[in-house]
Design an enzyme around this catalytic site. Structure first.
Site, PDB file in Angstrom:
ATOM      1  N   GLU A  44       0.860  -1.482  -0.189  1.00 27.03           N
ATOM      2  CA  GLU A  44       0.454  -0.352  -0.226  1.00 27.03           C
ATOM      3  C   GLU A  44       0.609   0.822  -0.273  1.00 27.03           C
ATOM      4  OE1 GLU A  44      -3.926   1.882   2.510  1.00 27.03           O
ATOM      5  OE2 GLU A  44      -2.638   0.679   3.663  1.00 27.03           O
ATOM      6  N   LYS A 114      -9.655   1.934  -3.304  1.00 30.45           N
ATOM      7  CA  LYS A 114      -9.952   1.322  -1.392  1.00 30.45           C
ATOM      8  C   LYS A 114     -11.297   1.528  -0.728  1.00 30.45           C
ATOM      9  CE  LYS A 114      -7.906   1.412   3.453  1.00 30.45           C
ATOM     10  NZ  LYS A 114      -6.738   2.572   3.886  1.00 30.45           N
ATOM     11  N   CYS A 155      -5.796  -2.546   2.380  1.00 28.71           N
ATOM     12  CA  CYS A 155      -5.578  -2.730   4.071  1.00 28.71           C
ATOM     13  C   CYS A 155      -6.726  -2.546   4.929  1.00 28.71           C
ATOM     14  CB  CYS A 155      -5.021  -1.548   4.300  1.00 28.71           C
ATOM     15  SG  CYS A 155      -3.715  -1.212   5.929  1.00 28.71           S
TER      16      CYS A 155
END
Length: 272
Positions: A44, A114, A155
């Protein structure tokens, strides 16, 4: 379709200079390819320090930008599927935390923005608010390879079981998760969460972290790892820069699903 393939996770340090980050990524991908990895993944925000003050100036717009051009070229040069960690992406006045996936001809295969923004406040631990600069994505991401269908999340996305279950129901057998858990959440939840999502959905989960840099404002936990459909840790790095490789056995996944057919035993009419 082959029953096994090799996966490479590039746990690299992130510098304040984008050019240095791209060089480190290039070297890491090259090493992973030299080890026979057919799918390679980066962490990331690998081209950018993790911080709201950095995201706007490091952001790139598809298909332009040094990072995107480099990822496409690397995938084509090494004939690999390259999951480009994530970078700040700008599009129509908004910024996203985005993973770009490239195929072995250098073509763009998918893009994952995301979905769940990291807005947290842990007293005595960490406070961060991605939504100060970033906008959320709204799409589940899967792509096909000659080996298996692959899902991508970033994440904080991993903490939402509904998302990972949706990825599995779309046919993914492997979930790739560029992620940068920190020194509060990492020791507590990194391995536990990856194992839980793999076990619940009977998939492989591979999480790719930046290497730890104690001098950074945001210190990543490291410990990139691959967990199996049985919930075991197949391989795991420490906190230092490394290329982690794992041989993914899809026959093993099939056996687990036959012996313990969780997905077939679901009763959606009861849940909703």
């Amino acid at each position: 379709m082959p029953s096994t393939f090799r996966l490479g996770l590039c746990q690299i340090k992130v510098d304040t200079l984008k050019e240095k980050n791209l060089l480190l990524a290039q070297q890491a991908v090259q090493e992973a390819a030299s080890k026979g990895c057919q799918i390679v993944a980066l962490p990331e925000m690998f081209n950018c320090p993790y911080g709201n003050e950095f995201f706007p100036s490091y952001a790139e717009q598809f298909p332009h930008g040094a990072t995107l051009q480099a990822l496409s070229s690397l995938a084509k040069e090494h004939k690999i599927y390259l999951v480009g960690g994530s970078i700040p992406e700008k599009d129509q006045g908004s910024l996203y935390n985005t993973c770009f996936i490239f195929g072995p001809e250098g073509q763009i295969l998918a893009r994952h923005r995301k979905i769940h923004l990291f807005d947290i406040d842990i007293p005595g631990g960490i406070t961060f608010k991605e939504s100060d600069t970033l906008s959320p994505g709204n799409s589940i991401t899967v792509f096909d390879t000659p080996f298996c269908r692959v899902g991508v999340a970033i994440c904080y996305d991993i903490r939402f079981p509904e998302l990972v279950r949706s990825v599995a129901l779309k046919g993914a057998q492997l979930l790739l998760l560029p992620g940068a858990f920190n020194m509060t959440t990492g020791p507590a939840h990194w391995e536990l969460t990856m194992r839980a999502r793999a076990l619940d959905n009977q998939i492989y989960v591979a999480a790719i972290s930046p290497a730890r840099d104690e001098k950074a404002d945001y210190v990543a936990f490291g410990h990139s790892l691959v967990t199996t459909p049985w919930g075991d840790v197949l391989v795991q790095a420490d906190e230092k820069p490394t290329i982690l490789t794992a041989d993914i056995d899809l026959n093993f996944l099939t056996q687990i699903r036959q012996q313990l057919p969780l997905l077939k035993h679901r009763r959606e009419q009861v849940y909703f």
